[in-house]
Design a protein around this motif. Sequence first.
Motif, mmCIF file in Angstrom:
data_model
loop_
_atom_site.group_PDB
_atom_site.id
_atom_site.type_symbol
_atom_site.label_atom_id
_atom_site.label_comp_id
_atom_site.label_asym_id
_atom_site.label_seq_id
_atom_site.Cartn_x
_atom_site.Cartn_y
_atom_site.Cartn_z
ATOM 1 N N GLN A 109 43.077 37.867 41.064
ATOM 2 C CA GLN A 109 43.242 36.959 42.201
ATOM 3 C C GLN A 109 44.649 37.102 42.773
ATOM 4 O O GLN A 109 45.481 36.206 42.672
ATOM 5 C CB GLN A 109 42.949 35.513 41.785
ATOM 6 C CG GLN A 109 41.457 35.230 41.643
ATOM 7 C CD GLN A 109 41.183 33.780 41.315
ATOM 8 O OE1 GLN A 109 41.786 33.209 40.405
ATOM 9 N NE2 GLN A 109 40.265 33.167 42.046
ATOM 10 N N LEU A 151 42.809 41.866 46.481
ATOM 11 C CA LEU A 151 41.847 41.560 47.534
ATOM 12 C C LEU A 151 41.966 42.561 48.685
ATOM 13 O O LEU A 151 40.950 43.037 49.208
ATOM 14 C CB LEU A 151 42.051 40.132 48.037
ATOM 15 C CG LEU A 151 41.161 39.677 49.197
ATOM 16 C CD1 LEU A 151 39.689 39.967 48.936
ATOM 17 C CD2 LEU A 151 41.369 38.187 49.477
ATOM 18 N N GLU A 184 36.828 31.710 41.899
ATOM 19 C CA GLU A 184 35.856 31.847 40.815
ATOM 20 C C GLU A 184 34.848 30.718 40.929
ATOM 21 O O GLU A 184 35.165 29.558 40.713
ATOM 22 C CB GLU A 184 36.532 31.812 39.441
ATOM 23 C CG GLU A 184 35.536 31.951 38.298
ATOM 24 C CD GLU A 184 36.180 31.976 36.926
ATOM 25 O OE1 GLU A 184 35.451 31.829 35.931
ATOM 26 O OE2 GLU A 184 37.413 32.147 36.856
ATOM 27 N N PRO A 199 36.843 34.456 47.490
ATOM 28 C CA PRO A 199 38.052 34.747 46.718
ATOM 29 C C PRO A 199 38.227 33.902 45.459
ATOM 30 O O PRO A 199 39.056 34.221 44.617
ATOM 31 C CB PRO A 199 39.174 34.466 47.713
ATOM 32 C CG PRO A 199 38.603 33.395 48.603
ATOM 33 C CD PRO A 199 37.139 33.682 48.706
ATOM 34 N N TYR A 217 35.706 37.835 44.069
ATOM 35 C CA TYR A 217 36.469 37.904 42.820
ATOM 36 C C TYR A 217 35.486 38.134 41.684
ATOM 37 O O TYR A 217 34.502 37.394 41.527
ATOM 38 C CB TYR A 217 37.252 36.614 42.624
ATOM 39 C CG TYR A 217 37.986 36.525 41.304
ATOM 40 C CD1 TYR A 217 38.763 37.574 40.827
ATOM 41 C CD2 TYR A 217 37.906 35.365 40.525
ATOM 42 C CE1 TYR A 217 39.436 37.495 39.624
ATOM 43 C CE2 TYR A 217 38.585 35.260 39.320
ATOM 44 C CZ TYR A 217 39.345 36.336 38.866
ATOM 45 O OH TYR A 217 40.001 36.244 37.664
#
Length: 388
Positions: free
Chosen positions: A313, A318, A272, A270, A292
């Motif tokens: 995000q 998600l 970066e 999730p 992500y």
Amino acid sequence: MKVAIVHDFLTQMGGAEKVVEVLHDMFPDAPVYTSVYDAATMPTYYRTWDIHTTFLQWMPLKRRLHRLALMLYPIAFEGMDLSGFDLVISSSSAFAKGVVTLPDTLHVTYCHTPMRFAWMARGYMKNERAGRFLRGLLAPGLHYLRVWDAVATSRVDRFIANSRIVARRIEKFYRRECDIVHPPVDVQRFQISSEVEDYYLIASRCIPYKRIDLAIEAFTRLGRRLLVVGDGRQMKRLRARAGASVEFRGRVSDTELAGLMSRAFAYVMPGEEDFGIAPVEANACGRPVIAYGAGGALDSQIDGVTGVLFGEQTIESLCAAVNRLDTLALNPAAIREHAMRFSAENFRRGILRVIEDELARDGRAVAMAAAANGRERDRSRVVGSGRG
């Protein structure tokens, strides 16, 4: 050719430490220089290495030193005596590239990222939940670190980035061109399993920028089973947010982790990442990745082929990606085949190519016989508080 390896700190396992391991396999006689080494938290085979530390080793609270004594690190690395080496390879996301070498020494830096807390301070502080008062106190110190870091880059003869996003950061912050060599992944250690279960997996250090909190909230909302492997300073907060469908496994052995990856419905990334080794390990098991769509995921993942990328995000984005994966019929063999691109052997070839090119450019003799394909060793590794 006398070679030295320099690394920021050896206090926890992560993707950067995997790079150091392969570099040490390539140059088995090379000593490793680092600011601090905590043998209790690193694999036992590190104790066979020739590891040199700085004065920071003898200060208390070594494991938290990177947060408590940032201003001392430039002094520590500049004080290293590397005068006897022909080639210095620094593995750096912060200070290691700042070592001082002689004019005849070739210094190549494998850059995991320019230091996040200095060059990307706003986003870093937001994830750390630092208030305005604390940010004000830190501002002069971060200015000093940016100035020092910019000066330190001039000591590097050649930069290697681990991904395209890191290459762009190097160009932006340091005004330097660089090569790109993706990090080594021990893809042969992972295999496709005939059994796939109904859980999703994260294996990571539990620190803010990894955004494990986002995954916990999304999977709690969906009511889907999520296993979190790893440890870290954010663990207490994450446990407080987790619903009944989220399970924390803590630290597990490499063997257990490989099994968990091979049987997972999908791996989740999730945050970066600068690159992200764990998602590629999952791909080597033939398992898809929900990631992500930024940073290193754009180098390692193909949307709709190796998994699903989500654009924001947020919990909603998600959750939508998790549901979208249900609609895809992905090929485990094709996913694994894609992961083979990131093998340790390809990493070795890339590193040697850059070094030999720089030596040839300077008219120096190329003496790379010592850099063979690495040594196979019987290792009993334990996953620390982070992977990828």
